[in-house]
Scaffold this active site. Sequence first.
Site, PDB file in Angstrom:
ATOM      1  N   GLU A 434     -44.321 -20.053  33.542  1.00  0.00           N
ATOM      2  CA  GLU A 434     -44.575 -18.713  32.957  1.00  0.00           C
ATOM      3  C   GLU A 434     -44.686 -18.784  31.441  1.00  0.00           C
ATOM      4  O   GLU A 434     -44.239 -17.890  30.735  1.00  0.00           O
ATOM      5  CB  GLU A 434     -43.439 -17.751  33.310  1.00  0.00           C
ATOM      6  CG  GLU A 434     -43.615 -16.809  34.460  1.00  0.00           C
ATOM      7  CD  GLU A 434     -44.991 -16.606  34.984  1.00  0.00           C
ATOM      8  OE1 GLU A 434     -45.890 -16.294  34.171  1.00  0.00           O
ATOM      9  OE2 GLU A 434     -45.189 -16.750  36.185  1.00  0.00           O
TER      10      GLU A 434
HETATM   11  C1  FAD Z   1     -42.170 -26.064  39.917  1.00  0.00           C
HETATM   12  C2  FAD Z   1     -43.355 -25.474  39.229  1.00  0.00           C
HETATM   13  C3  FAD Z   1     -43.856 -24.260  39.661  1.00  0.00           C
HETATM   14  C4  FAD Z   1     -44.993 -23.716  39.056  1.00  0.00           C
HETATM   15  N1  FAD Z   1     -45.556 -22.566  39.567  1.00  0.00           N
HETATM   16  C5  FAD Z   1     -46.778 -22.176  39.119  1.00  0.00           C
HETATM   17  C6  FAD Z   1     -47.502 -21.142  39.789  1.00  0.00           C
HETATM   18  O1  FAD Z   1     -47.030 -20.541  40.740  1.00  0.00           O
HETATM   19  N2  FAD Z   1     -48.742 -20.832  39.339  1.00  0.00           N
HETATM   20  C7  FAD Z   1     -49.310 -21.469  38.290  1.00  0.00           C
HETATM   21  O2  FAD Z   1     -50.438 -21.150  37.944  1.00  0.00           O
HETATM   22  N3  FAD Z   1     -48.655 -22.460  37.628  1.00  0.00           N
HETATM   23  C8  FAD Z   1     -47.405 -22.822  38.027  1.00  0.00           C
HETATM   24  N4  FAD Z   1     -46.732 -23.842  37.392  1.00  0.00           N
HETATM   25  C9  FAD Z   1     -47.329 -24.459  36.225  1.00  0.00           C
HETATM   26  C10 FAD Z   1     -46.607 -24.110  34.932  1.00  0.00           C
HETATM   27  O3  FAD Z   1     -46.823 -22.769  34.599  1.00  0.00           O
HETATM   28  C11 FAD Z   1     -47.117 -25.101  33.855  1.00  0.00           C
HETATM   29  O4  FAD Z   1     -46.518 -26.348  34.157  1.00  0.00           O
HETATM   30  C12 FAD Z   1     -46.778 -24.621  32.458  1.00  0.00           C
HETATM   31  O5  FAD Z   1     -47.620 -23.555  32.128  1.00  0.00           O
HETATM   32  C13 FAD Z   1     -46.957 -25.706  31.398  1.00  0.00           C
HETATM   33  O6  FAD Z   1     -48.182 -26.368  31.517  1.00  0.00           O
HETATM   34  P1  FAD Z   1     -48.204 -27.976  31.541  1.00  0.00           P
HETATM   35  O7  FAD Z   1     -47.228 -28.418  32.546  1.00  0.00           O
HETATM   36  O8  FAD Z   1     -49.603 -28.411  31.700  1.00  0.00           O
HETATM   37  O9  FAD Z   1     -47.647 -28.402  30.119  1.00  0.00           O
HETATM   38  P2  FAD Z   1     -48.494 -28.531  28.696  1.00  0.00           P
HETATM   39  O10 FAD Z   1     -49.308 -27.301  28.582  1.00  0.00           O
HETATM   40  O11 FAD Z   1     -49.199 -29.837  28.777  1.00  0.00           O
HETATM   41  O12 FAD Z   1     -47.345 -28.540  27.674  1.00  0.00           O
HETATM   42  C14 FAD Z   1     -46.616 -29.727  27.301  1.00  0.00           C
HETATM   43  C15 FAD Z   1     -45.788 -29.447  26.043  1.00  0.00           C
HETATM   44  O13 FAD Z   1     -46.651 -29.067  24.951  1.00  0.00           O
HETATM   45  C16 FAD Z   1     -46.260 -27.806  24.412  1.00  0.00           C
HETATM   46  N5  FAD Z   1     -47.435 -27.021  24.033  1.00  0.00           N
HETATM   47  C17 FAD Z   1     -48.609 -26.930  24.696  1.00  0.00           C
HETATM   48  N6  FAD Z   1     -49.438 -26.092  24.053  1.00  0.00           N
HETATM   49  C18 FAD Z   1     -48.772 -25.627  22.967  1.00  0.00           C
HETATM   50  C19 FAD Z   1     -49.090 -24.708  21.910  1.00  0.00           C
HETATM   51  N7  FAD Z   1     -50.242 -24.070  21.880  1.00  0.00           N
HETATM   52  N8  FAD Z   1     -48.158 -24.482  20.961  1.00  0.00           N
HETATM   53  C20 FAD Z   1     -46.955 -25.095  21.006  1.00  0.00           C
HETATM   54  N9  FAD Z   1     -46.598 -25.975  21.976  1.00  0.00           N
HETATM   55  C21 FAD Z   1     -47.497 -26.225  22.942  1.00  0.00           C
HETATM   56  C22 FAD Z   1     -45.494 -27.111  25.556  1.00  0.00           C
HETATM   57  O14 FAD Z   1     -44.568 -26.134  25.059  1.00  0.00           O
HETATM   58  C23 FAD Z   1     -44.796 -28.289  26.224  1.00  0.00           C
HETATM   59  O15 FAD Z   1     -43.609 -28.599  25.530  1.00  0.00           O
HETATM   60  C24 FAD Z   1     -45.583 -24.383  37.952  1.00  0.00           C
HETATM   61  C25 FAD Z   1     -45.048 -25.596  37.501  1.00  0.00           C
HETATM   62  C26 FAD Z   1     -43.973 -26.146  38.143  1.00  0.00           C
HETATM   63  C27 FAD Z   1     -43.470 -27.490  37.677  1.00  0.00           C
END
Ligand code: FAD
Length: 586
Positions: A434
């Site tokens: 989220e």
């Molecule tokens: C158990 C689980 C359930 C989930 N459920 C859902 C779901 O139901 N539906 C759905 O759509 N998704 C879901 N997700 C996905 C989840 O919302 C994403 O994992 C999350 O949005 C982060 O994206 P990412 O993992 O690609 O991390 P990244 O976007 O790659 O982020 C990695 C790091 O970089 C930082 N970062 C990235 N961009 C910026 C920025 N602009 N400024 C500052 N810092 C930044 C982040 O804060 C983080 O520390 C789920 C994930 C998990 C693990």
Amino acid sequence: MASYKAPLREIQFVLHDVLDIEQLAALPDFADMVGRETVDGVVEEAAKLIEEKIAPLSARGDAQGCRWEQGEVRVPEGYADAYKLYWQGGWVGLSSSPEFGGQGLPYTLSKVVEEMLCSANVGFALYPGLTSSCFEAIEANGSEAIKRTYLPKLATGEWTGTMCMTEPQAGSDLAAVKTKAIPQGDGSFLIEGGKIFITSGEHRMADNIIHFVLARLPDSPPGIKGLSTFVVPKFFVKPDGTPGERNKVRCVSIEHKMGMHGSVTCTMAFEGARGWMVGQPNQGIQNMFVMMNLARIMVGFQGLGQCELATQNAIRYAQERRQGKAFNNGDAIIEHPDVRRMLLTMKALTEAGRVLAYETALNVDIAAHHTDAAAREAAQDWVELTTPLVKSFLTDAAFDLGSMAVQVYGGHGFIREHGVEQIVRDSKILALYEGTNGIQAMDLVRRKLMLHNGRLAQRFFERVRKDLALAGADGRDLAFLERPLSQALDAVETTTRWLQESFKTNPNDAGFGAVDFLKAFSLTALGYNWLRMVKAAAKQPDAGLRKAKRITAEFFAARLLTQVPTLCANVRQNADSLMQLEAEQF
Ligand SMILES: Cc1cc2nc3c(=O)[nH]c(=O)nc-3n(C[C@H](O)[C@H](O)[C@H](O)COP(=O)(O)OP(=O)(O)OC[C@H]3O[C@@H](n4cnc5c(N)ncnc54)[C@H](O)[C@@H]3O)c2cc1C
């Protein structure tokens, strides 16, 4: 196994004596729904079901996890029966609109139930949780036909919902979403693409699963402005409203995770699945945000639930475990000052965090239902400002307090049998999904502080200052809290102005300081909550409650609130040199 007893006295104290939930009775939509008896009756009934039927499944859900077999998902034993009891009891649609079969009770009450559910079994809580999010997104922007087709079954929870945004290359950055939506000329679209990490994407606990999907039309602009939202059912809905033929969407695998084992996390393939657009073309991000704002508050409540679970288990254990003689000769570990330090930290953050979360929920109700436009605007400002605090502060606290609970248990905390290590594993994800907590902090600093020329934060400062002035005037000895709260408020206000200015010239400064600032702002909000809790407790007949509130407030004021000026000083540092280190020089 961690055990859970709903903190009914504490919940009722916050609802009635601190926040006055009865004020909602002045809103025509809730006139007969928020009397003390009704509110307490709903909370107590939910507590009974949650303690007896859902809490006992948490450890089993953690141990068994979910299984994927040829595209089908098996949830842990007992989940399907418990889910049936839950939705048939009317708990999923507690605050959904009666027009679509919900019960129309205040959102605040549904969040109180959510807190308890998330203490008892946070993995289970995601099934109804995402269903409500899907309901909210369709209700806000769906056509009449779409609403009539899907909302009644989502409102009751008979069908469950998902939120399909994430793709391998598109996590925080949704501009990179590639899933396509190809118009078919009959009002429907074929959805092609893959989504990852989809909570509740597949299972057999409900007769249908309704996916809310972010995808891109063929002629859309690139990036964030080219996304649209679609409703894609697992089974098409027949004219009589029952599920029919299967749609071309399937779960190709599930994730093996650090925690939240009872909640299934799916990789979904949309292989020409038929869907229908919700809202206008290329307005997908705006549509998603309707749901995401409430979903962020929901995740904050997941955090609160886990804070409560960690705190009450640590206290129970510390009262029983005998080890060593403390200075005052007691031999339960709760007599050791260092153990008390941990327990008081846990109590101080959980109890004031509950006020933060409930007050945000209360303002969601006021913003949606008040008859006066100015009151709606003020409430909406409060919701906008505090949503990132509720989401981030309470979820970071859940992980920290989970870890503290393990510390209180000593080596026994590291052993699975006691169940507190599950809190650490389950709660880490709350800071990630989220919108990661880093993204929440940026939302606070870059958006919320800037909205309406800084009006949101200004209103907060004015309100706390007004109550501080009154606190002194009513003659109680609250100086122990007034002084650090006043200092914290000065520091946060000065730093707010600094961020509003420096953001225009050097956004990296704001980026570096955002997380510390969110923490400082949250601790200040919690200080304000402690001020109100001590005042409300002073009027209570229960001497134990008065004493516990007063001493916990003293601890918070002297040892946690005092961190605010230092955090703010960190925020106001220049970040230029920190950005000069090349990526490969790390
Ligand atoms: C158990 C689980 C359930 C989930 N459920 C859902 C779901 O139901 N539906 C759905 O759509 N998704 C879901 N997700 C996905 C989840 O919302 C994403 O994992 C999350 O949005 C982060 O994206 P990412 O993992 O690609 O991390 P990244 O976007 O790659 O982020 C990695 C790091 O970089 C930082 N970062 C990235 N961009 C910026 C920025 N602009 N400024 C500052 N810092 C930044 C982040 O804060 C983080 O520390 C789920 C994930 C998990 C693990």
